[in-house]
Motif scaffolding. Structure first.
Motif, PDB file in Angstrom:
ATOM      1  N   THR A  36       6.141  -8.985  -5.153  1.00 38.71           N
ATOM      2  CA  THR A  36       5.468  -8.128  -4.164  1.00 38.71           C
ATOM      3  C   THR A  36       6.385  -7.061  -3.600  1.00 38.71           C
ATOM      4  O   THR A  36       5.954  -5.969  -3.286  1.00 38.71           O
ATOM      5  N   GLU A  74       4.269   2.788 -15.501  1.00 37.66           N
ATOM      6  CA  GLU A  74       3.716   2.509 -14.174  1.00 37.66           C
ATOM      7  C   GLU A  74       4.524   3.179 -13.083  1.00 37.66           C
ATOM      8  O   GLU A  74       5.132   2.523 -12.238  1.00 37.66           O
ATOM      9  N   MET A  88       3.714   4.514 -10.412  1.00 32.18           N
ATOM     10  CA  MET A  88       3.253   4.296  -9.037  1.00 32.18           C
ATOM     11  C   MET A  88       3.433   2.853  -8.585  1.00 32.18           C
ATOM     12  O   MET A  88       2.866   2.439  -7.584  1.00 32.18           O
ATOM     13  N   LEU A  89       4.204   2.085  -9.323  1.00 31.87           N
ATOM     14  CA  LEU A  89       4.372   0.651  -9.002  1.00 31.87           C
ATOM     15  C   LEU A  89       4.798   0.412  -7.553  1.00 31.87           C
ATOM     16  O   LEU A  89       4.233  -0.429  -6.865  1.00 31.87           O
ATOM     17  N   ARG A 111       2.051   1.098  -5.186  1.00 31.89           N
ATOM     18  CA  ARG A 111       1.045   0.043  -5.296  1.00 31.89           C
ATOM     19  C   ARG A 111       1.500  -1.192  -4.521  1.00 31.89           C
ATOM     20  O   ARG A 111       0.724  -1.782  -3.767  1.00 31.89           O
ATOM     21  N   HIS A 112       2.762  -1.546  -4.682  1.00 31.59           N
ATOM     22  CA  HIS A 112       3.265  -2.713  -3.962  1.00 31.59           C
ATOM     23  C   HIS A 112       3.158  -2.520  -2.452  1.00 31.59           C
ATOM     24  O   HIS A 112       2.719  -3.414  -1.746  1.00 31.59           O
ATOM     25  N   THR A 155       1.219  -0.451  -0.742  1.00 33.79           N
ATOM     26  CA  THR A 155      -0.184  -0.409  -0.301  1.00 33.79           C
ATOM     27  C   THR A 155      -0.739  -1.828  -0.259  1.00 33.79           C
ATOM     28  O   THR A 155      -1.415  -2.220   0.696  1.00 33.79           O
ATOM     29  N   GLY A 156      -0.420  -2.612  -1.267  1.00 35.13           N
ATOM     30  CA  GLY A 156      -0.889  -4.000  -1.328  1.00 35.13           C
ATOM     31  C   GLY A 156      -0.451  -4.767  -0.091  1.00 35.13           C
ATOM     32  O   GLY A 156      -1.232  -5.495   0.527  1.00 35.13           O
TER      33      GLY A 156
END
Ligand code: HEC
Length: 255
Positions: free
Chosen positions: A39, A218, A220-221, A224-225, A227-228
């Motif tokens: 994460t 990827e 934007m990894l 993404r993390h 935002t998650g």
């Protein structure tokens, strides 16, 4: 009744047959530690820069990277001048003022060029196989970066009794090609000299280029993390609010 039993037996036999076929194909891909896993995972900028160097010096002579533009390399920590200089190392077809074909230097908005003029030429130079574009390969293959890392380091002598075709190499992770791959072993100790002084062992080179290819697939990894994580926090706060609200509303009715 007999028919039903027969049909059931046939189905069972077929199921176990297909299971055994798949089992034979299945290769265990060991899991590796990557800075971008989990994460809180993030890319290691210096590792990505080394990976780019490996791609440029080894892989780019056969593999394109058509979805990566030079300007995208800003994410690896390069400034505008450095990106301009990278781009200018390549040439692109252009048309001059008289309308004739000419070449121009690459610009930050250009994408990494294809090393081959067309697919037939690529296949003719590669024992009939096509070196795939590497932009999305880390997402396109089962096992992702773990698979890439082990594939590029997974060359060894074929098991006794196996004949490897001319121009092919045995690779124990290339199950999709019956363990025979048209890419010869590419990585060895000291095959590159790292600009940042890191010791270029086979393991290091393979890890760095894999991390770089994972970034390419990827980019934007990290976004993404994070935002998650924000969404999870929001959900927790929202759930608590909803819980206390429920208690307040029902407190009156419970009496
Ligand atoms: C001399 C040419 C050449 C070079 C250099 C080269 N490759 Fe390849 N590569 C190939 C060919 C040809 C194939 C297709 C193999 C096949 O289908 O049998 C391939 C296939 C692959 C695949 C796809 C495997 C799959 O699952 O389908 C990956 C990933 C790959 N190469 C990574 C790399 C990386 C990373 C480098 C640089 C370290 C590199 N290659 C350098 C020729 C090359």
């Amino acid at each position: 009744m007999k028919k039903i039993i027969l049909a059931a037996a046939a189905t069972l036999a077929l199921a176990s047959f297909t299971a055994s076929v798949f089992a034979a194909e299945e290769v265990h891909i060991p899991k590796e530690q990557w800075s971008f896993n989990g994460t809180f995972g993030k890319f290691d900028r210096l590792q990505l820069q080394r990976g780019l160097q490996v791609y440029k010096e080894i892989c780019a002579s056969c593999h394109s990277l058509k979805y990566v533009a030079f300007r995208n390399l800003a994410a690896l920590g390069y400034n505008e001048a450095q990106i301009k200089a990278f781009a200018a190392e390549y040439e692109y077809p252009d048309i001059d003022d008289e309308g004739s074909d000419t070449k121009r230097k690459g610009l930050p908005s250009d994408y990494f060029p294809n090393p081959y003029p067309n697919e037939k030429f690529a296949r003719a130079s590669s024992n009939g196989a096509l070196p795939p574009d590497l932009s999305l390969i880390s997402k396109a293959r089962e096992g992702g970066p773990d698979y890439l890392f082990h594939l590029i380091t997974g060359y060894e002598d074929p098991p006794a009794g196996m004949t490897v075709m001319d121009g092919m190499s045995y690779n124990k992770y290339f199950s999709s090609g019956n363990f025979q791959i048209a890419m010869v072993k590419q990585i060895e100790d000291d095959k590159v000299t790292y600009a940042d002084g890191t010791k270029a062992t086979t393991d290091q080179i393979a890890r760095d280029v894999t991390a770089f290819l994972h970034w390419a697939a990827e980019p934007m990894l990290e976004a993404r993390h994070s935002t998650g994580l924000r969404v999870m926090l929001y959900m927790i706060v929202f759930t608590l609010l909803a819980y206390f609200l429920k208690r307040r509303i029902w407190a009156r009715l419970d009496k």
